[in-house]
Design an enzyme around this catalytic site. Sequence first.
Site, PDB file in Angstrom:
ATOM      1  N   ASP A  55      -8.764  21.096 -46.601  1.00 50.67           N
ATOM      2  CA  ASP A  55      -7.457  20.466 -46.784  1.00 50.67           C
ATOM      3  C   ASP A  55      -7.436  19.089 -46.118  1.00 50.67           C
ATOM      4  O   ASP A  55      -7.298  18.979 -44.903  1.00 50.67           O
ATOM      5  CB  ASP A  55      -6.374  21.371 -46.194  1.00 50.67           C
ATOM      6  CG  ASP A  55      -4.980  20.752 -46.243  1.00 50.67           C
ATOM      7  OD1 ASP A  55      -4.815  19.706 -46.904  1.00 50.67           O
ATOM      8  OD2 ASP A  55      -4.060  21.325 -45.622  1.00 50.67           O
ATOM      9  N   GLU A 134     -23.195   1.650 -24.206  1.00 55.49           N
ATOM     10  CA  GLU A 134     -23.213   2.132 -22.822  1.00 55.49           C
ATOM     11  C   GLU A 134     -21.828   2.700 -22.511  1.00 55.49           C
ATOM     12  O   GLU A 134     -20.929   1.979 -22.084  1.00 55.49           O
ATOM     13  CB  GLU A 134     -23.531   0.989 -21.853  1.00 55.49           C
ATOM     14  CG  GLU A 134     -24.891   0.338 -22.063  1.00 55.49           C
ATOM     15  CD  GLU A 134     -25.119  -0.831 -21.114  1.00 55.49           C
ATOM     16  OE1 GLU A 134     -24.149  -1.233 -20.426  1.00 55.49           O
ATOM     17  OE2 GLU A 134     -26.239  -1.340 -21.080  1.00 55.49           O
ATOM     18  N   GLU A 136     -19.015   4.749 -20.569  1.00 54.68           N
ATOM     19  CA  GLU A 136     -18.621   5.247 -19.256  1.00 54.68           C
ATOM     20  C   GLU A 136     -17.541   6.307 -19.415  1.00 54.68           C
ATOM     21  O   GLU A 136     -16.818   6.331 -20.418  1.00 54.68           O
ATOM     22  CB  GLU A 136     -18.104   4.086 -18.399  1.00 54.68           C
ATOM     23  CG  GLU A 136     -19.152   3.008 -18.148  1.00 54.68           C
ATOM     24  CD  GLU A 136     -18.578   1.717 -17.611  1.00 54.68           C
ATOM     25  OE1 GLU A 136     -19.362   0.911 -17.072  1.00 54.68           O
ATOM     26  OE2 GLU A 136     -17.362   1.491 -17.744  1.00 54.68           O
ATOM     27  N   GLU A 216     -20.730   5.429 -11.574  1.00 52.14           N
ATOM     28  CA  GLU A 216     -20.210   4.099 -11.858  1.00 52.14           C
ATOM     29  C   GLU A 216     -19.302   3.622 -10.721  1.00 52.14           C
ATOM     30  O   GLU A 216     -19.113   4.297  -9.728  1.00 52.14           O
ATOM     31  CB  GLU A 216     -19.486   4.059 -13.213  1.00 52.14           C
ATOM     32  CG  GLU A 216     -20.284   3.396 -14.335  1.00 52.14           C
ATOM     33  CD  GLU A 216     -20.609   1.931 -14.077  1.00 52.14           C
ATOM     34  OE1 GLU A 216     -19.945   1.297 -13.241  1.00 52.14           O
ATOM     35  OE2 GLU A 216     -21.549   1.419 -14.701  1.00 52.14           O
ATOM     36  N   GLU A 224     -21.858   7.155 -15.925  1.00 52.37           N
ATOM     37  CA  GLU A 224     -22.408   6.529 -17.125  1.00 52.37           C
ATOM     38  C   GLU A 224     -23.759   7.153 -17.447  1.00 52.37           C
ATOM     39  O   GLU A 224     -24.567   7.404 -16.538  1.00 52.37           O
ATOM     40  CB  GLU A 224     -22.566   5.020 -16.924  1.00 52.37           C
ATOM     41  CG  GLU A 224     -23.131   4.293 -18.133  1.00 52.37           C
ATOM     42  CD  GLU A 224     -23.184   2.780 -17.946  1.00 52.37           C
ATOM     43  OE1 GLU A 224     -24.149   2.155 -18.416  1.00 52.37           O
ATOM     44  OE2 GLU A 224     -22.252   2.234 -17.314  1.00 52.37           O
ATOM     45  N   ARG A 343     -21.399 -11.218 -16.317  1.00 50.93           N
ATOM     46  CA  ARG A 343     -20.694 -10.023 -16.779  1.00 50.93           C
ATOM     47  C   ARG A 343     -19.183 -10.233 -16.891  1.00 50.93           C
ATOM     48  O   ARG A 343     -18.457  -9.327 -17.266  1.00 50.93           O
ATOM     49  CB  ARG A 343     -21.002  -8.846 -15.849  1.00 50.93           C
ATOM     50  CG  ARG A 343     -22.469  -8.435 -15.899  1.00 50.93           C
ATOM     51  CD  ARG A 343     -22.842  -7.410 -14.838  1.00 50.93           C
ATOM     52  NE  ARG A 343     -24.284  -7.223 -14.802  1.00 50.93           N
ATOM     53  CZ  ARG A 343     -24.946  -6.299 -15.487  1.00 50.93           C
ATOM     54  NH1 ARG A 343     -24.296  -5.472 -16.264  1.00 50.93           N
ATOM     55  NH2 ARG A 343     -26.259  -6.193 -15.396  1.00 50.93           N
ATOM     56  N   GLU A 362     -24.795  -8.519 -25.812  1.00 52.92           N
ATOM     57  CA  GLU A 362     -23.989  -7.377 -25.385  1.00 52.92           C
ATOM     58  C   GLU A 362     -22.516  -7.757 -25.509  1.00 52.92           C
ATOM     59  O   GLU A 362     -22.057  -8.692 -24.856  1.00 52.92           O
ATOM     60  CB  GLU A 362     -24.321  -7.023 -23.933  1.00 52.92           C
ATOM     61  CG  GLU A 362     -23.441  -5.947 -23.321  1.00 52.92           C
ATOM     62  CD  GLU A 362     -23.584  -5.871 -21.807  1.00 52.92           C
ATOM     63  OE1 GLU A 362     -23.464  -4.762 -21.274  1.00 52.92           O
ATOM     64  OE2 GLU A 362     -23.816  -6.925 -21.172  1.00 52.92           O
ATOM     65  N   ARG A 364     -18.987  -6.865 -24.500  1.00 54.86           N
ATOM     66  CA  ARG A 364     -18.525  -6.087 -23.351  1.00 54.86           C
ATOM     67  C   ARG A 364     -17.077  -5.603 -23.466  1.00 54.86           C
ATOM     68  O   ARG A 364     -16.600  -4.858 -22.619  1.00 54.86           O
ATOM     69  CB  ARG A 364     -18.685  -6.921 -22.072  1.00 54.86           C
ATOM     70  CG  ARG A 364     -20.136  -7.216 -21.751  1.00 54.86           C
ATOM     71  CD  ARG A 364     -20.286  -8.066 -20.507  1.00 54.86           C
ATOM     72  NE  ARG A 364     -19.722  -7.444 -19.308  1.00 54.86           N
ATOM     73  CZ  ARG A 364     -20.321  -6.508 -18.586  1.00 54.86           C
ATOM     74  NH1 ARG A 364     -21.520  -6.064 -18.936  1.00 54.86           N
ATOM     75  NH2 ARG A 364     -19.735  -6.015 -17.513  1.00 54.86           N
TER      76      ARG A 364
END
Length: 474
Positions: A55, A134, A136, A216, A224, A343, A362, A364
């Site tokens: 369904d 990655e 967390e 972490e 992580e 970062r 990456e 983030r």
Amino acid sequence: MKEIKSPQDVLELIKNEEIKVVDLRFMDFPGMWQHISIPVRELHVDSFAEGFGFDGSSIRGWQSINESDMLMKPVADTAFIDPFLKDKTLVLICNICDPITGEDYTRDPRNIALKAVNYLKSTKIADTVYIGPEAEFFIFDDIRFDQNTHEGYYHIDSVEGCWNSGRKEEPNLGYKPRYKEGYFPVPPTDSLQDIRSEMMLTLEELGIPVEAQHHEVATGGQSEIDIHFGRLVTMADNMLKYKYVVKNTARKHNKTVTFMPKPLFNDNGSGMHIHLSLWKNGRNLFAGEKYAGLSETALYAIGGVLKHAPSLLAFTNPTTNSYKRLVPGFEAPVNLAYSRRNRSAAIRIPMYSPSEKAKRFEFRCPDPSCNPYLAFSALLMAVIDGILNKIDPGEPLDKDIYDLPPEELANVPQTPGSLREALKALDEDYNYLLKGDVITPDVIETWIDYKLTNEVRALDMRPHPWEFALYYDI
């Protein structure tokens, strides 16, 4: 376990492993795994082509009740043996189809991911996209929450929580990570090492290679586990297995896991940084002689992501809680810039290895509340748009963005401040997602309507506990 490629391989596995139950799983629209179980005698070679009915009107964001019949078709090479269920159970991930036309369902997230990969190949830009998430998460000991007419609250507890440093535990042994100081301490401060190792080894047993596991930054059990990069659809499949393993391993130990981005006030939230690279004929297209060892193609890809980031976040950061993480001061990137090693930028170019094979970027901003099929697909579509239209990402920003003077910071675009803003950005910028019929207009329309109705406006209507602290005595 022998590699499974065909329906016949699945039936042989069932016989050899004495499987008793077959569990059919698929992804709903918002991002939760759903399932139905059948006895093994109900699975035949023809079942993989004919599918199993269900369904569709009972699945969030899918069919109306007058067109509810849908089919789930098992995919043979997704088979794995469930490591948690009492009776030996074989799991098969399914694609969703229309029973009348036989066509793949436009709102099936896995179908969208398959189309995104096929669209990439059709552009001749690349033949493979590699994704490395990655994710967390928090491991808590207790969670209670409710919201009704006369009260609304949540209560979180963790034996690791710094807030319990003075609690009478008979005995309280201390060793509780301080706020923002949970990154990499050894046991006994890291009390979750054995549980995470069990999670890691279970993932390995399922054929999901793990790169590392660790505590972490946040107190209260933030963790992580990094899994090795892979092809887009496979990686989205693996993220569902990842969440399943992590949650059920915690439950075995009478603990609970959440992938909610910001469960704790005033400490770090949980992100899901996504590493991405494009390959063609076995060569990494992102390696080159430009900034940070990137190619021109990679810089155009970054330009596409930065240009479309506000609308992209409607899929990569799809909850109201996501934007409580995207605030300055908690390692969450709120500024749309790119940089090597930095970062605090939304896009970072990792510099761990000089190898051309390791060259990637990456992103983030994303968090683990997202539907991985939709998030990875939307990110890829932004990358493709950047490359096809040669979108210049501008100059990199290698300074600490959090410490920029106001006059410089004013020139750096920021992420949306709320899910409402991200959905508005999606409503104004979605043409790049429609290319190749990857994400169809009905998906965009349904996603925006579902999120506004069931999450944004639903939250708007409810008093918040902090409002009582602010306004009760007015």
